[in-house]
Design a protein around this motif. Structure first.
Motif, PDB file in Angstrom:
ATOM      1  N   GLY A 186      31.361  42.415  23.080  1.00  0.00           N
ATOM      2  CA  GLY A 186      31.969  43.328  21.891  1.00  0.00           C
ATOM      3  C   GLY A 186      33.462  43.234  21.895  1.00  0.00           C
ATOM      4  N   ILE A 187      33.962  43.400  20.667  1.00  0.00           N
ATOM      5  CA  ILE A 187      35.429  43.484  20.622  1.00  0.00           C
ATOM      6  C   ILE A 187      35.945  44.206  19.369  1.00  0.00           C
ATOM      7  N   GLY A 188      36.993  44.762  19.670  1.00  0.00           N
ATOM      8  CA  GLY A 188      37.725  45.577  18.380  1.00  0.00           C
ATOM      9  C   GLY A 188      37.764  47.127  18.569  1.00  0.00           C
ATOM     10  N   GLY A 189      38.822  47.367  19.014  1.00  0.00           N
ATOM     11  CA  GLY A 189      39.043  48.823  19.063  1.00  0.00           C
ATOM     12  C   GLY A 189      38.355  49.647  20.220  1.00  0.00           C
ATOM     13  N   LEU A 190      37.935  48.800  21.143  1.00  0.00           N
ATOM     14  CA  LEU A 190      37.129  49.281  22.159  1.00  0.00           C
ATOM     15  C   LEU A 190      37.979  50.202  23.079  1.00  0.00           C
ATOM     16  N   THR A 191      37.433  51.352  23.805  1.00  0.00           N
ATOM     17  CA  THR A 191      38.031  52.026  24.736  1.00  0.00           C
ATOM     18  C   THR A 191      36.885  52.785  25.639  1.00  0.00           C
TER      19      THR A 191
ATOM     20  N   ILE B  61      31.762  39.178  19.413  1.00  0.00           N
ATOM     21  CA  ILE B  61      31.087  39.763  17.997  1.00  0.00           C
ATOM     22  C   ILE B  61      32.061  41.183  17.688  1.00  0.00           C
ATOM     23  N   GLY B  62      32.832  40.922  16.777  1.00  0.00           N
ATOM     24  CA  GLY B  62      33.600  42.106  16.245  1.00  0.00           C
ATOM     25  C   GLY B  62      34.220  41.905  14.853  1.00  0.00           C
ATOM     26  N   PRO B  63      34.920  42.997  14.435  1.00  0.00           N
ATOM     27  CA  PRO B  63      35.383  43.957  15.243  1.00  0.00           C
ATOM     28  C   PRO B  63      34.313  44.978  15.108  1.00  0.00           C
ATOM     29  N   VAL B  64      34.062  45.760  16.273  1.00  0.00           N
ATOM     30  CA  VAL B  64      33.197  46.758  16.309  1.00  0.00           C
ATOM     31  C   VAL B  64      33.690  48.062  15.674  1.00  0.00           C
TER      32      VAL B  64
ATOM     33  N   ALA C  69      35.386  43.370  25.307  1.00  0.00           N
ATOM     34  CA  ALA C  69      36.636  42.383  25.106  1.00  0.00           C
ATOM     35  C   ALA C  69      37.524  43.519  24.655  1.00  0.00           C
ATOM     36  N   LEU C  70      38.887  43.608  25.186  1.00  0.00           N
ATOM     37  CA  LEU C  70      39.915  44.581  24.596  1.00  0.00           C
ATOM     38  C   LEU C  70      41.439  44.171  24.928  1.00  0.00           C
ATOM     39  N   ILE C  71      42.072  44.498  24.013  1.00  0.00           N
ATOM     40  CA  ILE C  71      43.619  44.328  24.341  1.00  0.00           C
ATOM     41  C   ILE C  71      44.189  45.616  24.415  1.00  0.00           C
ATOM     42  N   SER C  72      44.587  46.565  23.404  1.00  0.00           N
ATOM     43  CA  SER C  72      45.483  47.621  23.650  1.00  0.00           C
ATOM     44  C   SER C  72      44.982  48.597  24.463  1.00  0.00           C
TER      45      SER C  72
ATOM     46  N   VAL D 276      33.002  31.629  21.450  1.00  0.00           N
ATOM     47  CA  VAL D 276      33.494  31.470  20.221  1.00  0.00           C
ATOM     48  C   VAL D 276      33.111  32.870  19.553  1.00  0.00           C
ATOM     49  N   SER D 277      34.001  33.046  18.589  1.00  0.00           N
ATOM     50  CA  SER D 277      33.618  34.389  17.834  1.00  0.00           C
ATOM     51  C   SER D 277      32.983  34.266  16.468  1.00  0.00           C
ATOM     52  N   VAL D 278      31.941  35.229  16.308  1.00  0.00           N
ATOM     53  CA  VAL D 278      31.008  35.026  15.352  1.00  0.00           C
ATOM     54  C   VAL D 278      30.774  36.455  14.983  1.00  0.00           C
TER      55      VAL D 278
ATOM     56  N   LEU E  70      44.280  34.701  27.368  1.00  0.00           N
ATOM     57  CA  LEU E  70      45.510  34.706  26.848  1.00  0.00           C
ATOM     58  C   LEU E  70      45.504  34.229  25.411  1.00  0.00           C
ATOM     59  N   ARG E  71      46.098  35.252  24.621  1.00  0.00           N
ATOM     60  CA  ARG E  71      45.834  35.195  23.318  1.00  0.00           C
ATOM     61  C   ARG E  71      47.341  35.105  22.616  1.00  0.00           C
ATOM     62  N   GLU E  72      48.255  34.286  22.719  1.00  0.00           N
ATOM     63  CA  GLU E  72      49.619  34.002  22.364  1.00  0.00           C
ATOM     64  C   GLU E  72      49.629  33.734  20.758  1.00  0.00           C
TER      65      GLU E  72
ATOM     66  N   SER F 268      45.256  45.406  16.589  1.00  0.00           N
ATOM     67  CA  SER F 268      45.900  44.139  17.349  1.00  0.00           C
ATOM     68  C   SER F 268      45.605  43.029  16.662  1.00  0.00           C
ATOM     69  N   LYS F 269      44.705  42.932  15.747  1.00  0.00           N
ATOM     70  CA  LYS F 269      44.432  41.287  15.078  1.00  0.00           C
ATOM     71  C   LYS F 269      44.768  41.694  13.651  1.00  0.00           C
ATOM     72  N   GLU F 270      45.854  40.736  13.133  1.00  0.00           N
ATOM     73  CA  GLU F 270      46.465  41.210  12.026  1.00  0.00           C
ATOM     74  C   GLU F 270      45.317  40.686  10.881  1.00  0.00           C
TER      75      GLU F 270
END
Ligand code: 3NM
Length: 217
Positions: free
Chosen positions: A167-172, A132-135, A188-191, A111-113, A39-41, A140-142
């Motif tokens: 890995g995180i960031g723009g992944l599909t 680790i990101g953004p790849v 890891a992904l949101i959108s 932890v994000s690194v 949960l990332r509120e 989704s992250k300001e």
């Protein structure tokens, strides 16, 4: 153990699902096979106070129904109040060693690194995994950094083979393979899921893809 839960790591806040009901999106994602939920509120239009607590509690109950770990982003007090399965923090949040002290040895700490040095320090402070990101480019992250591809994932995986990486960031589904090939335990992904009109099927396709790639590694 931790590596398994990182396979398809879904992250969401109530502000990430546009017109769809976030709890409905979460339940469908769980049915589709996500292996962990955070949960990332955070940010504009995010819930606060009692509303945040109540939403978080509903998310946690859904995760429990599907036996999927429930992780809270950056809010140690909330994670402890709910007795969540874990907490995820960034470099700008509370120090990892302090968070580990507050949550005790059992709960999951992520932890994000962004480089090998930060990964070393995170592990030393008691992190169970690193993000680790953004790849790739993310919307989704300001305050996201410049996309770094999979280079850092590869470097950290070589230096610290026992430290699980997500890995995180723009992944599909179409671009996640290099993350696993570089040594990521998962994505890891949101959108990709939160903005999908069919989150259940989207999660299922993502999960199938990851299992396929992991089998070949
Ligand atoms: N952290 P999407 S990128 C929450 O680089 C988050 O650490 C990032 O969302 C980092 O899958 C990001 O929609 C957003 O790109 C990921």
């Amino acid at each position: 153990m931790i590596k398994n839960i990182l396979r398809l790591y879904f992250i969401m806040g109530s502000m990430n699902t546009q017109e769809n009901d976030p709890l409905d999106v979460l339940e469908k994602a769980l049915q589709g096979g996500v292996t962990c939920f955070q949960l990332r509120e955070k940010g504009v239009a995010s819930l606060q106070g009692q509303e945040k607590y109540s939403f978080a509690e509903k998310c946690m109950k859904l995760c429990q129904t599907y036996h999927v770990p429930f992780i809270v982003n950056d809010d140690v007090e909330l994670a402890l109040a709910l007795n969540a399965d874990g907490i995820h923090i960034g470099q700008e949040d509370e120090a990892a060693a302090l968070v580990r002290k507050k949550i005790g040895p059992e709960k999951i700490l992520g932890v994000s690194v962004h480089n090998v040095e930060e990964a070393f320090l995170a592990q030393k402070a008691g992190a169970d995994y690193v993000g680790i990101g953004p790849v790739y480019t993310t919307s989704s992250k300001e305050d996201a950094r410049i996309p770094a591809g999979t280079k850092v994932i590869e470097q950290v995986a070589i230096q610290y083979p026992n430290l699980p990486i997500v890995g995180i960031g723009g992944l599909t589904e179409g671009n996640l393979v290099p993350v696993i090939r570089a040594g990521g335990a998962g994505v890891a992904l949101i959108s990709a899921i939160a903005s999908s009109q069919d989150p259940r099927n989207q999660a299922k396709q993502l999960r199938d893809k990851i299992e396929q790639v992991l089998e070949k590694e």
